[in-house]
Scaffold this motif. Sequence first.
Motif, PDB file in Angstrom:
ATOM      1  N   LEU A 148       5.648  37.431  47.105  1.00 41.99           N
ATOM      2  CA  LEU A 148       5.950  36.122  46.536  1.00 41.99           C
ATOM      3  C   LEU A 148       4.873  35.736  45.523  1.00 41.99           C
ATOM      4  CD1 LEU A 148       7.177  33.976  49.546  1.00 41.99           C
ATOM      5  CD2 LEU A 148       8.447  34.526  47.473  1.00 41.99           C
ATOM      6  N   SER A 155       8.429  27.568  38.561  1.00 41.21           N
ATOM      7  CA  SER A 155       8.028  28.959  38.717  1.00 41.21           C
ATOM      8  C   SER A 155       7.794  29.599  37.362  1.00 41.21           C
ATOM      9  CB  SER A 155       9.115  29.736  39.471  1.00 41.21           C
ATOM     10  OG  SER A 155       8.807  31.103  39.511  1.00 41.21           O
ATOM     11  N   PHE A 168      13.023  23.408  54.031  1.00 40.95           N
ATOM     12  CA  PHE A 168      11.817  23.913  53.389  1.00 40.95           C
ATOM     13  C   PHE A 168      10.676  22.968  53.697  1.00 40.95           C
ATOM     14  CE2 PHE A 168      14.233  21.417  50.302  1.00 40.95           C
ATOM     15  CZ  PHE A 168      13.310  20.474  49.897  1.00 40.95           C
ATOM     16  N   ASP A 212       6.477  36.721  53.215  1.00 44.63           N
ATOM     17  CA  ASP A 212       5.709  36.821  51.979  1.00 44.63           C
ATOM     18  C   ASP A 212       6.304  37.779  50.964  1.00 44.63           C
ATOM     19  OD1 ASP A 212       3.884  35.083  53.097  1.00 44.63           O
ATOM     20  OD2 ASP A 212       2.719  36.697  54.009  1.00 44.63           O
ATOM     21  N   TYR A 213       7.464  38.390  51.261  1.00 47.34           N
ATOM     22  CA  TYR A 213       8.071  39.343  50.336  1.00 47.34           C
ATOM     23  C   TYR A 213       9.526  38.962  50.078  1.00 47.34           C
ATOM     24  CZ  TYR A 213       4.061  42.463  50.881  1.00 47.34           C
ATOM     25  OH  TYR A 213       2.801  42.987  50.877  1.00 47.34           O
ATOM     26  N   ASN A 218      15.671  29.174  49.677  1.00 45.06           N
ATOM     27  CA  ASN A 218      14.268  29.201  50.101  1.00 45.06           C
ATOM     28  C   ASN A 218      13.806  30.651  50.126  1.00 45.06           C
ATOM     29  OD1 ASN A 218      11.765  28.960  51.294  1.00 45.06           O
ATOM     30  ND2 ASN A 218      12.423  27.463  52.803  1.00 45.06           N
ATOM     31  N   GLU A 219      12.966  30.991  49.168  1.00 46.98           N
ATOM     32  CA  GLU A 219      12.473  32.361  49.077  1.00 46.98           C
ATOM     33  C   GLU A 219      11.354  32.642  50.079  1.00 46.98           C
ATOM     34  OE1 GLU A 219      11.276  32.849  45.071  1.00 46.98           O
ATOM     35  OE2 GLU A 219      13.298  32.677  44.242  1.00 46.98           O
ATOM     36  N   SER A 220      10.779  31.588  50.655  1.00 46.75           N
ATOM     37  CA  SER A 220       9.648  31.765  51.566  1.00 46.75           C
ATOM     38  C   SER A 220      10.055  31.745  53.026  1.00 46.75           C
ATOM     39  CB  SER A 220       8.615  30.653  51.329  1.00 46.75           C
ATOM     40  OG  SER A 220       8.248  30.579  49.979  1.00 46.75           O
ATOM     41  N   GLN A 238       7.593  26.055  43.338  1.00 41.05           N
ATOM     42  CA  GLN A 238       6.900  25.882  44.610  1.00 41.05           C
ATOM     43  C   GLN A 238       6.837  24.400  44.952  1.00 41.05           C
ATOM     44  OE1 GLN A 238       2.894  27.342  44.655  1.00 41.05           O
ATOM     45  NE2 GLN A 238       2.767  27.385  46.877  1.00 41.05           N
ATOM     46  N   HIS A 283       5.296  43.799  57.609  1.00 40.56           N
ATOM     47  CA  HIS A 283       6.049  42.566  57.425  1.00 40.56           C
ATOM     48  C   HIS A 283       7.504  42.736  57.870  1.00 40.56           C
ATOM     49  CE1 HIS A 283       7.510  38.888  55.575  1.00 40.56           C
ATOM     50  NE2 HIS A 283       8.381  39.590  54.888  1.00 40.56           N
ATOM     51  N   ASP A 341       6.515  26.123  50.163  1.00 41.29           N
ATOM     52  CA  ASP A 341       7.607  27.092  50.047  1.00 41.29           C
ATOM     53  C   ASP A 341       8.059  27.209  48.594  1.00 41.29           C
ATOM     54  OD1 ASP A 341       7.481  27.435  52.728  1.00 41.29           O
ATOM     55  OD2 ASP A 341       9.336  26.392  53.208  1.00 41.29           O
ATOM     56  N   ARG A 342       8.595  28.374  48.270  1.00 40.39           N
ATOM     57  CA  ARG A 342       9.180  28.608  46.941  1.00 40.39           C
ATOM     58  C   ARG A 342      10.690  28.492  47.077  1.00 40.39           C
ATOM     59  NH1 ARG A 342       5.626  30.705  43.189  1.00 40.39           N
ATOM     60  NH2 ARG A 342       3.572  31.243  44.037  1.00 40.39           N
TER      61      ARG A 342
END
Length: 293
Positions: free
Chosen positions: A263, A149, A121, A183-184, A177-179, A135, A224, A125-126
């Motif tokens: 996100l 968050s 990450f 972006d979704y 890592n959600e990012s 984040q 995306h 990044d989230r």
Amino acid sequence: MQGYYDRLAAALLPMLADRALVRDAVISAVFIFSLMVCRSLVRRAILRRHDLGSEVRRRWVVYLRNCSLGVFTLGMIFIWGHEIQTFAVSLVAIAAAVVLATKEMILCMLGSIFRSSSNAFAVGDRVEIGGVRGQVIDMNLVSTTLMESSHASHCQGTVGRGVTVPNSLLLSQPVFNESMLGDYVLQTIHIAILRSDDWEKAERVLMEAGEVIAAEYAQDLSRHARELERRYALESPMMEPRVRIFLDRYEEIGLQLQVAVPLGQRSKVEQRVLRLFLQGMNTKKSLLKNDVK
């Protein structure tokens, strides 16, 4: 004068009492003297060989010096082997104590190396580390700082706090890592109803709530998804909302909505879906024609 000799004898007496130390010192002195004499004689013999070229003589002198150094090192190790072994054991004990005292710090540094080498990450990044989600706002050699968050459970208290996580957790805990893929993310929303309720209506209303939300950014989401498919050679991820039914409990029916959300808006989208669901359950109108914001 007599007092000086007495003090000198008192200082040398403990050393002389250690016969092994004295023996090794004498043998070392004899060995070094013999090695220097041999090296000097061989060097002189090489330099007197006028039948050899200057380049050859210089090369042999270098070889002689290197061989002498090697013989000296092996001889000292052989003579002082017992003392070296005792000293090495002491060093190992000291090193073990240092490692035990700084174990966590070393693990944090190794975690930082793991993070950098794996590119797990980056700042912005989230992520979720060891159950802490937020984040990334700062990283250093020993720790990672997250801004907690706002997507929290209903029983959780304060959110939005700064959380400092030691990098040692990166070696023992999975990092989410959600990012990483853009972006979704897929948001999952759980709703439980009684078996006596109209589950077909609940399923339809929940699906309509997801479609109302997804329609607001459908074009950007489609673009995306194509970008992810091109960049990472992934199959096109699910873009359309869908509802799953679970019967984990005898007295309840579980409904699970999966919908792609931007996100940073997971909590906001979840609240909108829940409100739309409650409004849809209390009316006969379709949510797709009556979007309440």
